[in-house]
Design an enzyme around this catalytic site. Structure first.
Site, PDB file in Angstrom:
ATOM      1  N   GLU A  39      48.577  18.613  10.580  1.00  0.00           N
ATOM      2  CA  GLU A  39      47.435  17.898  10.008  1.00  0.00           C
ATOM      3  C   GLU A  39      47.503  16.426  10.357  1.00  0.00           C
ATOM      4  OE1 GLU A  39      47.446  20.129   5.666  1.00  0.00           O
ATOM      5  OE2 GLU A  39      47.989  18.038   5.840  1.00  0.00           O
ATOM      6  N   HIS A  92      45.388  20.982  -1.416  1.00  0.00           N
ATOM      7  CA  HIS A  92      45.553  19.745  -2.189  1.00  0.00           C
ATOM      8  C   HIS A  92      45.620  20.049  -3.674  1.00  0.00           C
ATOM      9  CE1 HIS A  92      46.035  15.500  -2.419  1.00  0.00           C
ATOM     10  NE2 HIS A  92      45.936  15.463  -1.112  1.00  0.00           N
ATOM     11  N   HIS A 118      52.343  16.987   8.221  1.00  0.00           N
ATOM     12  CA  HIS A 118      51.289  15.970   8.267  1.00  0.00           C
ATOM     13  C   HIS A 118      51.929  14.644   8.687  1.00  0.00           C
ATOM     14  CE1 HIS A 118      47.404  14.421   6.159  1.00  0.00           C
ATOM     15  NE2 HIS A 118      47.773  13.593   7.108  1.00  0.00           N
TER      16      HIS A 118
END
Ligand code: PXP
Length: 242
Positions: free
Chosen positions: A73, A193, A46
């Site tokens: 991401e 998450h 990410h």
């Protein structure tokens, strides 16, 4: 038999550790390869605009080394889009996070940002890159993700992780429903998450269509105690279907 849920290891925290000293220890690309060697079925990165953990150069270095699935991401800024189009990962996950946030803290409002998302997704599609959209459990938003052309949704599991500690059944219920909506709309389902060794098996069992989880913070923290290889194996066992 439902599909197997793949474990994609988010290696941002390894880059955070490296960056703390400014050198090359631990070596991020080496760690990505080792995660795969230890059983990870995908690697997630990410890159954020300030490159405070994964750098754009890491993403370019890692891609050719990956033999499983590479998931990038991020917020689809012009710079991020260009990186993804250059690197051509297997999957891009679009996240609506502003540059200053510590970690992703919301899913997309796919109604408000419909045209923007549709344009981004079309661009990725024309380069044969699968697109997933980070989402909360909102039926309208999920249906609009499909209309915008997304291939998958990634369900944002922070609320599940918080609620699981008190009442797992209640905590997972909105996710089971969101997964049904996604499935009905022929969207693949990912999740991520705050997933960890305690809460992972339950959500994977309740959402049989779950294709992929991406896990970073807890997994890398567990690796301090159990070692990376053992830890990855422990997470994989939580995803076994019985
Ligand atoms: N999915 C998305 C979209 C994220 O932004 C993150 C955190 O970078 C994760 C999954 C992984 O979350 P965690 O580090 O809590 O496992």
């Amino acid at each position: 038999m439902p599909p197997m849920t793949k474990l994609s290891v988010n290696i941002n925290k390894i880059a955070t550790l490296r960056n703390a000293r400014g050198g090359d220890m631990p070596h991020v690309a080496e760690a990505a390869k080792n995660c795969e060697r230890f059983g990870a079925q995908g690697i997630t990165v990410h890159p954020r605009p300030d490159e405070r953990h994964i750098r754009y150069s890491d993403v370019k270095e890692i891609k050719p080394l990956i033999t499983t699935e590479f998931n990038v991401e991020g917020y689809p800024s012009k710079k991020f889009m260009n990186l993804v189009l250059e690197v051509k990962p297997h999957q891009v996950t679009l996240v609506p996070d502003p540059p200053e946030v510590l970690t992703s803290n919301a899913g997309w409002n796919t109604i408000e940002h419909f045209s923007f998302l549709k344009e981004c997704i079309q661009e990725f599609k024309s380069h044969a890159i699968r697109t997933s959209i980070f989402m909360e459990c909102n039926e309208d938003f999920i249906e609009n993700a499909k209309k915008a052309g997304a291939d998958r949704v990634e369900l944002y599991t922070e609320d599940y992780a918080k609620g699981y500690l008190k009442d797992p059944e209640n905590a997972v219920a909105p996710y089971v429903y969101a997964a049904e909506v996604a499935h009905k709309n022929e969207l693949g389902i990912n999740a991520g998450h705050d997933l960890n060794l305690d809460n992972l098996a339950y959500i994977a069992e309740k959402i049989p269509e779950l294709l992929e989880v991406s896990i970073g913070h807890a997994l890398i923290s567990d690796a301090l105690y159990f070692g990376l290889e053992n830890t990855i194996q422990m997470y994989l066992r939580k995803l076994e279907k019985h």
